[in-house]
Structure formats: structure tokens, C-alpha cells
Design a protein around this motif. Structure first.
Motif, PDB file in Angstrom:
ATOM      1  N   SER A 288      15.520  -0.236   7.868  1.00  0.00           N
ATOM      2  CA  SER A 288      14.054  -0.243   7.852  1.00  0.00           C
ATOM      3  C   SER A 288      13.515  -0.600   6.477  1.00  0.00           C
ATOM      4  CB  SER A 288      13.531   1.142   8.257  1.00  0.00           C
ATOM      5  OG  SER A 288      13.992   2.132   7.335  1.00  0.00           O
ATOM      6  N   LEU A 289      14.385  -0.594   5.483  1.00  0.00           N
ATOM      7  CA  LEU A 289      13.942  -0.757   4.103  1.00  0.00           C
ATOM      8  C   LEU A 289      13.175  -2.057   3.900  1.00  0.00           C
ATOM      9  CD1 LEU A 289      14.307   0.937   1.507  1.00  0.00           C
ATOM     10  CD2 LEU A 289      16.210  -0.550   0.914  1.00  0.00           C
ATOM     11  N   LEU A 290      13.647  -3.145   4.519  1.00  0.00           N
ATOM     12  CA  LEU A 290      13.060  -4.457   4.270  1.00  0.00           C
ATOM     13  C   LEU A 290      11.670  -4.617   4.876  1.00  0.00           C
ATOM     14  CD1 LEU A 290      16.236  -6.655   4.873  1.00  0.00           C
ATOM     15  CD2 LEU A 290      15.112  -6.222   2.691  1.00  0.00           C
ATOM     16  N   LEU A 291      11.517  -4.227   6.138  1.00  0.00           N
ATOM     17  CA  LEU A 291      10.277  -4.510   6.858  1.00  0.00           C
ATOM     18  C   LEU A 291       9.349  -3.315   7.003  1.00  0.00           C
ATOM     19  CD1 LEU A 291      11.800  -6.737   9.700  1.00  0.00           C
ATOM     20  CD2 LEU A 291      10.677  -7.490   7.592  1.00  0.00           C
ATOM     21  N   ALA A 292       9.898  -2.115   6.896  1.00  0.00           N
ATOM     22  CA  ALA A 292       9.071  -0.932   7.149  1.00  0.00           C
ATOM     23  C   ALA A 292       9.114   0.102   6.041  1.00  0.00           C
ATOM     24  CB  ALA A 292       9.506  -0.277   8.467  1.00  0.00           C
ATOM     25  N   GLY A 293      10.043  -0.014   5.124  1.00  0.00           N
ATOM     26  CA  GLY A 293      10.256   1.026   4.117  1.00  0.00           C
ATOM     27  C   GLY A 293       9.020   1.399   3.328  1.00  0.00           C
ATOM     28  N   GLU A 294       8.319   0.390   2.821  1.00  0.00           N
ATOM     29  CA  GLU A 294       7.119   0.680   2.025  1.00  0.00           C
ATOM     30  C   GLU A 294       6.020   1.307   2.880  1.00  0.00           C
ATOM     31  OE1 GLU A 294       6.102  -2.279  -1.244  1.00  0.00           O
ATOM     32  OE2 GLU A 294       7.531  -3.435  -0.047  1.00  0.00           O
ATOM     33  N   ASN A 295       5.884   0.844   4.123  1.00  0.00           N
ATOM     34  CA  ASN A 295       4.877   1.425   5.014  1.00  0.00           C
ATOM     35  C   ASN A 295       5.174   2.900   5.284  1.00  0.00           C
ATOM     36  OD1 ASN A 295       3.558  -1.044   5.265  1.00  0.00           O
ATOM     37  ND2 ASN A 295       4.809  -1.663   7.010  1.00  0.00           N
ATOM     38  N   ILE A 296       6.450   3.217   5.506  1.00  0.00           N
ATOM     39  CA  ILE A 296       6.846   4.600   5.769  1.00  0.00           C
ATOM     40  C   ILE A 296       6.511   5.484   4.578  1.00  0.00           C
ATOM     41  CG2 ILE A 296       8.852   6.111   6.073  1.00  0.00           C
ATOM     42  CD1 ILE A 296      10.109   3.792   7.724  1.00  0.00           C
ATOM     43  N   VAL A 297       6.918   5.059   3.393  1.00  0.00           N
ATOM     44  CA  VAL A 297       6.710   5.877   2.200  1.00  0.00           C
ATOM     45  C   VAL A 297       5.230   6.000   1.876  1.00  0.00           C
ATOM     46  CG1 VAL A 297       7.176   6.057  -0.276  1.00  0.00           C
ATOM     47  CG2 VAL A 297       8.999   5.363   1.291  1.00  0.00           C
ATOM     48  N   ARG A 298       4.472   4.911   2.011  1.00  0.00           N
ATOM     49  CA  ARG A 298       3.031   4.975   1.738  1.00  0.00           C
ATOM     50  C   ARG A 298       2.345   5.978   2.659  1.00  0.00           C
ATOM     51  NH1 ARG A 298       0.926   1.165  -1.626  1.00  0.00           N
ATOM     52  NH2 ARG A 298       2.244  -0.650  -2.090  1.00  0.00           N
TER      53      ARG A 298
ATOM     54  N   GLU B 195      17.156  -4.760  -2.577  1.00  0.00           N
ATOM     55  CA  GLU B 195      17.071  -4.150  -3.898  1.00  0.00           C
ATOM     56  C   GLU B 195      15.629  -4.150  -4.396  1.00  0.00           C
ATOM     57  OE1 GLU B 195      17.910  -2.461  -7.609  1.00  0.00           O
ATOM     58  OE2 GLU B 195      19.029  -2.482  -5.713  1.00  0.00           O
ATOM     59  N   ALA B 196      14.915  -5.249  -4.151  1.00  0.00           N
ATOM     60  CA  ALA B 196      13.512  -5.326  -4.578  1.00  0.00           C
ATOM     61  C   ALA B 196      12.654  -4.306  -3.827  1.00  0.00           C
ATOM     62  CB  ALA B 196      12.980  -6.743  -4.345  1.00  0.00           C
ATOM     63  N   ALA B 197      12.911  -4.144  -2.527  1.00  0.00           N
ATOM     64  CA  ALA B 197      12.160  -3.153  -1.752  1.00  0.00           C
ATOM     65  C   ALA B 197      12.436  -1.746  -2.269  1.00  0.00           C
ATOM     66  CB  ALA B 197      12.540  -3.262  -0.273  1.00  0.00           C
ATOM     67  N   HIS B 198      13.696  -1.481  -2.590  1.00  0.00           N
ATOM     68  CA  HIS B 198      14.052  -0.172  -3.154  1.00  0.00           C
ATOM     69  C   HIS B 198      13.305   0.079  -4.461  1.00  0.00           C
ATOM     70  CE1 HIS B 198      16.361   3.054  -4.958  1.00  0.00           C
ATOM     71  NE2 HIS B 198      16.723   2.250  -5.936  1.00  0.00           N
ATOM     72  N   GLN B 199      13.239  -0.920  -5.309  1.00  0.00           N
ATOM     73  CA  GLN B 199      12.550  -0.761  -6.593  1.00  0.00           C
ATOM     74  C   GLN B 199      11.056  -0.525  -6.390  1.00  0.00           C
ATOM     75  OE1 GLN B 199      13.992  -0.355  -9.381  1.00  0.00           O
ATOM     76  NE2 GLN B 199      16.079  -0.984  -8.860  1.00  0.00           N
ATOM     77  N   ARG B 200      10.468  -1.196  -5.422  1.00  0.00           N
ATOM     78  CA  ARG B 200       9.030  -1.008  -5.171  1.00  0.00           C
ATOM     79  C   ARG B 200       8.751   0.398  -4.650  1.00  0.00           C
ATOM     80  NH1 ARG B 200       9.559  -6.315  -3.087  1.00  0.00           N
ATOM     81  NH2 ARG B 200       9.572  -5.529  -0.942  1.00  0.00           N
TER      82      ARG B 200
ATOM     83  N   ARG C 103       7.302  -1.038  12.784  1.00  0.00           N
ATOM     84  CA  ARG C 103       7.378  -1.473  11.385  1.00  0.00           C
ATOM     85  C   ARG C 103       6.189  -0.999  10.555  1.00  0.00           C
ATOM     86  NH1 ARG C 103       9.260  -7.758  12.546  1.00  0.00           N
ATOM     87  NH2 ARG C 103      11.307  -7.241  13.465  1.00  0.00           N
ATOM     88  N   ASP C 104       5.054  -0.721  11.205  1.00  0.00           N
ATOM     89  CA  ASP C 104       3.897  -0.233  10.446  1.00  0.00           C
ATOM     90  C   ASP C 104       3.907   1.290  10.294  1.00  0.00           C
ATOM     91  OD1 ASP C 104       3.260   0.656  12.956  1.00  0.00           O
ATOM     92  OD2 ASP C 104       1.393  -0.491  13.140  1.00  0.00           O
ATOM     93  N   ALA C 105       4.957   1.946  10.856  1.00  0.00           N
ATOM     94  CA  ALA C 105       5.169   3.392  10.700  1.00  0.00           C
ATOM     95  C   ALA C 105       4.044   4.224  11.292  1.00  0.00           C
ATOM     96  CB  ALA C 105       5.366   3.740   9.217  1.00  0.00           C
ATOM     97  N   ALA C 106       3.368   3.708  12.306  1.00  0.00           N
ATOM     98  CA  ALA C 106       2.220   4.414  12.857  1.00  0.00           C
ATOM     99  C   ALA C 106       2.600   5.737  13.519  1.00  0.00           C
ATOM    100  CB  ALA C 106       1.506   3.513  13.872  1.00  0.00           C
ATOM    101  N   GLY C 107       3.813   5.872  14.009  1.00  0.00           N
ATOM    102  CA  GLY C 107       4.213   7.087  14.705  1.00  0.00           C
ATOM    103  C   GLY C 107       4.497   8.275  13.822  1.00  0.00           C
ATOM    104  N   LEU C 108       4.316   8.136  12.522  1.00  0.00           N
ATOM    105  CA  LEU C 108       4.624   9.246  11.614  1.00  0.00           C
ATOM    106  C   LEU C 108       3.741  10.474  11.864  1.00  0.00           C
ATOM    107  CD1 LEU C 108       5.393   7.618   8.140  1.00  0.00           C
ATOM    108  CD2 LEU C 108       6.896   9.046   9.531  1.00  0.00           C
TER     109      LEU C 108
END
Length: 692
Positions: A401-411, A438-443, A597-602
Motif C-alpha cells: 500500500s506504500l506506493l499508492l495509499a501509504g500517504e493517504n493512510i498516514v494523513r 523509498e521516496a514514499a517512505h521518506q515522505r 487507495r484513498d483510505a476512506a474506510g479508516l
């Protein structure tokens, strides 16, 4: 590069060499001295840090020796440009550097010979070799550690002396420096010579193997854990160490790579590292009845060919990934899974693994995982763990999920109201293959750090600095002691570590106790509102499970393991299959909140954490836990031991039958002494000369 400091050092070093040449051509002694100092310091720093750049420079003909040679040639050029070509210091410099490089050959030969002779054909831990074979002490670490770099840096005396001679117009200073370099180089070579002769030479491979076979004959191992892999895959064998210590039969671990041995976690189980396939096949493993395999790798064939033991694939995790139903698994006598789900998974995949060869044994490693904490009602914010898996070997969007959804989940987690604490623990392999991962992880890391800074500036998030400092001090004390216990008394030399590597039960128990104390101190060392990025080996994944109230992850064994806690969890449908199809294809997500991918179910996941009594998936998680991981009783370790014992008896019955048939003889049975010593395959059929 590793860090900003390493990058800066690398850039400075690369820029300093053109500056050296310019200073030599001008000519300018002060400028040359300044540029030379930069090259020396930057080079030393990069070697000290083990920078990736240093190892790659040799690939483009800019290795360590070349860099030193270029600096020395530029110094000679400087002398020529200063019209000192007829001066004795000029000839002295040339003679010094020629003699100095003449010493490199014996120095390199001696260090290589010493290392090769002290490299054991079989390296061990927790095995008494000292009483069976004489292994001399290792040379002092100062002689062999980064030996080439140390030898080359001895030219510093000559370079400083020559530059001082030119600046002060005193040839004597230059010759003192020249003499010092040549003398120190000669002394270095002489200091190495005693370690290639006499009683300082370790025994040859034949004697070491004889000693190991003698130990095997006395110890009579019955169950072995076999593992081969890269340095980064050591965690796959580490997860089985505690289980091996709890076996009711005599356990042993066989490793195939030295890198794995050097990164292996502490254990009291005897360990043998056998890099050579021939050496492995010549070891006396006649008492072993069960061999356990934690990974499907090519080198498994070196043990699979032994018919006197039963071979079992136990894996290093249980998930719905395709790797969990690898067709390679059909070469084993049995495949052990955690629960019924593993059995069904192989049936659906239809890769040749027979149902009668699958045994459900639970997951002994999951014993440390705790259930629901019930701490969210006392003012502490809930903790949500985000533990994505890595990008895998292909570009399948469903890998992580890191590439397409990771930032959405964390945000969304960081913006949750009421607030939650986020623990972000990516897979150790994250970014090893994909720059995008790696770039997604850094962001994500930067995002968490930014929110932490905002919270720290908010007066509502007061910090008890005194308590925090106490916890930090306790953490430092425990880490220092753990490092001390990890280092031990050896020099790190393979031969000496094998000789002295007996298990110290008291040390092992203290290490286990300190790890538990470290875990407590770690979580107390920062406020409960502070988000954390966890990338090192500590705290362990299960420790993160125990302090979390929910988890977000991907299709991997992490999900199956977390289910043991009974806590709410969410899994990301990164491939965009849709919730129903995603659940159909992946057993472990049947009781999960499915995220797009937009993490709406959180919001659904967080509601289950805040109001557990109205959690709609609670009953499904209980049912799924039993399906995936097996029943709680009997305990998994008891199931595992029973399976080992049953299979050992089966192997013994087979071996007795073979002995009886050989003794009686028959149309298809040759006398035992007519058979090749090690030419039997797993099926018992004779193999050709090129087999294995």
C-alpha cells in the motif's frame, strides 16, 4: 550515500582532487596542503562509515590505491613545478613512494593469507571446539581491521614531511617524513609475518571438519533448522530460534552463509554454518531425523538429498501471498501450516502438495502477542500501527500500500479527531528494489516528523520532562548493557568466535530480561501523543502489536500474526479488486476493514477501537483466528513438538526398514557397501555424478 554527512564528504573528496592538480600546476604549497588534507579526511570518514560510494569507486578505476597514488604523483608534480627536480628531496620522494608501493605487495599478500587461513570451513556457535582442535588467538584487531587503508595512510608522514621541507626550505624534515613512512610500512609487514607460521596458524579444513564430526557424534542432533539466504533475510531464521530452544528433541541450526551467522540473534541452540555444499554433505548427520526449512531456496537441495531424515517446510510466515503456495514446497515430506487456512490455500492453488502431507501446528512464535489492552478509556489516545509490506520483486500494485495509499493512510490517521497515535513500521526491505517506494517512505517519515513538531509546540501536549529524562537514561543504560553483551569477549574473528562461542546461559537470560526492560523503557521515553517511525530491529513487530489498539497493513504474514491479538485491523486493497473480490482471494482479510487507495474506510476502523462493544467484526475475528492460526489449546509449541516427535518416529521406522531390506537382500537391493557413500536422493534412487 547513507547520510547527508557522507554525501558532503564524497563531494568534497571528488572536488579536492582537481584542486590538488591545480595547486600543483600553479604551484602553491598552502593550497596543495589544504586540498590534500581534505582528501585524506574525507577518504577516512567514508571508509569509517562504510559508505556505498567507496565500494563503487573501485569499479570505475578510482579505488583506494589509485587515489593515494594520484595524490603522490601530484606531489611529485608540485616539486617539479617548484623547480626542485634537481633537489635531493625530489629524488627522495620518488624513491620513497616506489619503496612504499613495493611494501604493498607483501602486506596485501600477508593480510589475505592470514584471513584465508583463519576462515573456517565450518563456523560454529554454542559448540565446544576448543577441547577438540587447537585454534590460536586471532591477530590483534589493529593489524587486520581495514588493513589496506591503514597501510596506505602511512604515506601521510612522507607527504607532510615533504610539504614542510618545501615550505621551510629544510630537506632534513622531508627525509624524516620519508624515513618514517618507509620504516612504518616495513614494521607493519614484519608485524604480520608471525601469524602465517608456527602455532599461530589455525588447523586445516580436514582437522576442523573432523572436530565438528566428533562433536556431532557426541551431541547426536535429532532436529535441525536449515536456512540459506541473504544478510537481510536473517529475520526469517531469527523468528524460529525461540521455538528451537523449546524443542523436546536435541536441536541444531544449520546455516549456509557467513553473513547470516554474523547477523543471527542470540540463541542457546548449537549453530553450524557450512558455506560449502561438499562440506555439508560430508558432515555426520546420521542421527538427524527431522529437518525444518524456513525458506524455499536452491541450496536446500544439499540437505534434501539425505534420505535418512524427514524434510518439512515450516516457512517464515503465513499469508495469502503467492509465495505461501510455492510449487517448490512439494519436494518436502510434509508442509506445516498454522491452521486450516494453510491447508485450504494449497488445495486451491493445486501446486502438487498433497493434503495428507500438510500438518497444522499453529504458530509458536505468536505466544508473546497480547490481546486487547483496554487502555483507551483512561485518557490515553488509541494507538494505530501502520505496517506496510515491501514492494516485492515485481511491480504488482497489490504488493504494498506504500506506493499508492501509504500517504493517504498516514494523513487520515494524523488528522483523526479524536486524535490517535501513529506507529509507522515499514518492512525491512522497503526501498531496496523500488526508488518510488523509498521516496514514499521518506515522505511519510517527513509528514510524521512535521506533525510531531506541531504537537510539541502545542501547550495542550505538555511533557513531563523529568519522567522522560529518567526513561531516556534507563533506555541508554539498557542499550549499553545489551551492546556489551552482544559484543562478548571475542575479537570478531571467525575462527576465534567458533572456538569461544559457547552459549552462556546466564548471559542469554540476562539479554532476554534486558530486552523486556528495554521495551518498557522505550515506550516510556516519549509522550503517548507522539507518533513514531520505527525502522530498526527494536522494538520488534510484536512489541508494536502489544502497544497498539489497531493495525493497518497489506497482504502479508503481518496480518495473520496480528489476528492472534483479536484487535481490529484494516488491509489495503492496493490492486483495486473491490472489497468482495479482495476478501475472496485473501483469507486473512475476511474479518478486516477493507481500505481503498484513498483510505476512506479508516473511520470504520477507528470507530471499532473507540467503541469495541459495537464492533461489527469482533465475532468474525475470533472465528478467523481459529481458522488461520489453529485452536488456542493445546498450545502451539505443544502441537509443534508433537509433530516433530511423530515425524521423527516415521523417519526412524523408514531407516530400520531400509536396514532390514539391505541385511536380508533381494533382487532390487544391493549390499550397503556397494552403494556410493552419498549418492542417495530424497526418494532413495541412485543419482548421477552431476546430481545436486
Amino acid at each position: 550515500m547513507g547520510s547527508a554527512a557522507e554525501l558532503a564528504a564524497a563531494v568534497l573528496m571528488m572536488l579536492a582532487f582537481p584542486c590538488l592538480m591545480l595547486a600543483a600546476l600553479v604551484p602553491s604549497v598552502p593550497a596543495f596542503a589544504a586540498a590534500a588534507a581534505v582528501t585524506y579526511l574525507a577518504d577516512h570518514y567514508l571508509h569509517h562509515k562504510g559508505s556505498y560510494l567507496v565500494s563503487r569507486l573501485s569499479k570505475v578505476r578510482a579505488g583506494l590505491s589509485i587515489r593515494f597514488l594520484i595524490r603522490q604523483l601530484l606531489l611529485v608534480l608540485l616539486l617539479a613545478r617548484l623547480s626542485l627536480a634537481d633537489n635531493l628531496i625530489y629524488y627522495g620522494a620518488i624513491a620513497c613512494f616506489i619503496a612504499f608501493y613495493g611494501l604493498q605487495a607483501p602486506h596485501g599478500a600477508l593480510t589475505t593469507l592470514i584471513r584465508n587461513r583463519r576462515r573456517m570451513p565450518v563456523a560454529t556457535r554454542n559448540i565446544d571446539l576448543a577441547s577438540r582442535v587447537r585454534i590460536p588467538d586471532a591477530p590483534p584487531r589493529v593489524l587486520l581491521h581495514r588493513a589496506a587503508e591503514k597501510m596506505l595512510h602511512l604515506d601521510l608522514a612522507a607527504v607532510v614531511g615533504i610539504l614542510a621541507a618545501v615550505a621551510l626550505d629544510s630537506a632534513a624534515i622531508g627525509f624524516v617524513g620519508i624515513g618514517s613512512t618507509v620504516l612504518l610500512g616495513l614494521l607493519y609487514v614484519l608485524a604480520l609475518m608471525p601469524y602465517v607460521r608456527g602455532r599461530r596458524i589455525p588447523p586445516n579444513a580436514e582437522k576442523v571438519l573432523e572436530a565438528v564430526d566428533g562433536w556431532l557424534s557426541d551431541y547426536r542432533p535429532e532436529t535441525v533448522l536449515y536456512f540459506s539466504g541473504s544478510k537481510d533475510s536473517a529475520y526469517q531464521v531469527d523468528m524460529w530460534l525461540e521455538t528451537m530452544e523449546q524443542l523436546e528433541t536435541r536441536p541444531m541450526i544449520i546455516l549456509r552463509e557467513r553473513a547470516i551467522l554474523n547477523n543471527l540473534a542470540s540463541t542457546t541452540v548449537p549453530v553450524i554454518c557450512v558455506p560449502g555444499g561438499v562440506h555439508l554433505m560430508n558432515l555426520d548427520l546420521s542421527t538427524v531425523r527431522v529437518a525444518l526449512y524456513a525458506a524455499n531456496v536452491g541450496k536446500n537441495i544439499h540437505l534434501l538429498r539425505v534420505p535418512t531424515m524427514k524434510h518439512v517446510f515450516i516457512g517464515h510466515g503465513d499469508s495469502d501471498k503467492i509465495a505461501s503456495v510455492n510449487p517448490y514446497s512439494k519436494v518436502y515430506d510434509e508442509v506445516w501450516t498454522a491452521g486450516r487456512a494453510g491447508r485450504d490455500r494449497y488445495a486451491i492453488a493445486d501446486v502438487g502438495v498433497r493434503d495428507e502431507d500438510i500438518v497444522e501446528v499453529g504458530r509458536p512464535q505468536l505466544a508473546p502477542i497480547e490481546g486487547v489492552r483496554g487502555e483507551t478509556a483512561d485518557g490515553h489516545p488509541p494507538t494505530v500501527l501502520y505496517a506496510p509490506t515491501w514492494e516485492g520483486w515485481d511491480d504488482n500494485p497489490g504488493n504494498t500500500s506504500l506506493l499508492l495509499a501509504g500517504e493517504n493512510i498516514v494523513r487520515r490517521l494524523l488528522a483523526a479527531d479524536p486524535a490517535v497515535r501513529v506507529l509507522y513500521k515499514p518492512h525491512p526491505f522497503t526501498g531496496t528494489r523500488s526508488a518510488q517506494a523509498e521516496a514514499a517512505h521518506q515522505r511519510i517519515t517527513a509528514l510524521i516528523e512535521e506533525v510531531n513538531a506541531e504537537r510539541a509546540a502545542d501547550p495542550r501536549h505538555a511533557v513531563d520532562m523529568e519522567a522522560r529524562e529518567r526513561a531516556a537514561a534507563e533506555l541508554a543504560r539498557i542499550e549499553a548493557r545489551l551492546d556489551e553483551l552482544a559484543v562478548g569477549t571475542g575479537s570478531g574473528d571467525e575462527a576465534e568466535a567458533s572456538r569461544d562461542g559457547l552459549a552462556d546461559v546466564a548471559r542469554h537470560e540476562e539479554t532476554a530480561r534486558l530486552r523486556a526492560e528495554w521495551n518498557t523503557a522505550y515506550w516510556s521515553s516519549f509522550p503517548d501523543w507522539e507518533h513514531r517511525v520505527i525502522t530498526g530491529p527494536r522494538p520488534r513487530l510484536y512489541d508494536c502489536f502489544n502497544v497498539s489498539d489497531a493495525m493497518v497493513s497489506d497482504i502479508s504474514s503481518v496480518v495473520s500474526d496480528f489476528i492472534a491479538s483479536g484487535k481490529p485491523y484494516a488491509v489495503t486493497d492496493s490492486a483495486g479488486l473491490g472489497a468482495e473480490e479482495f476478501k475472496r482471494q485473501n483469507t486473512a482479510v475476511r474479518a478486516a476493514v477493507i481500505l481503498s487507495r484513498d483510505a476512506a474506510g479508516l473511520d470504520e476502523l477507528l470507530a471499532a477501537v473507540r467503541e469495541p462493544e459495537s464492533d461489527p467484526l469482533a465475532a468474525e475475528r475470533v472465528e478467523l483466528k481459529r481458522y488461520l492460526l489453529g485452536p488456542d489449546e493445546p498450545k502451539s509449541i505443544d502441537q509443534f513438538n508433537a509433530a516433530v516427535g511423530r515425524l521423527a518416529r516415521k523417519a526412524e521406522t523408514r531407516n530400520l526398514g531400509q536396514e532390514s531390506r539391505t541385511a536380508v537382500g533381494g533382487p532390487d537391493v544391493e549390499p550397503a557397501d556397494a552403494l556410493p557413500a552419498r549418492a542417495a536422493s530424497v526418494t532413495g534412487e541412485t543419482e548421477g555424478a552431476g546430481a545436486g
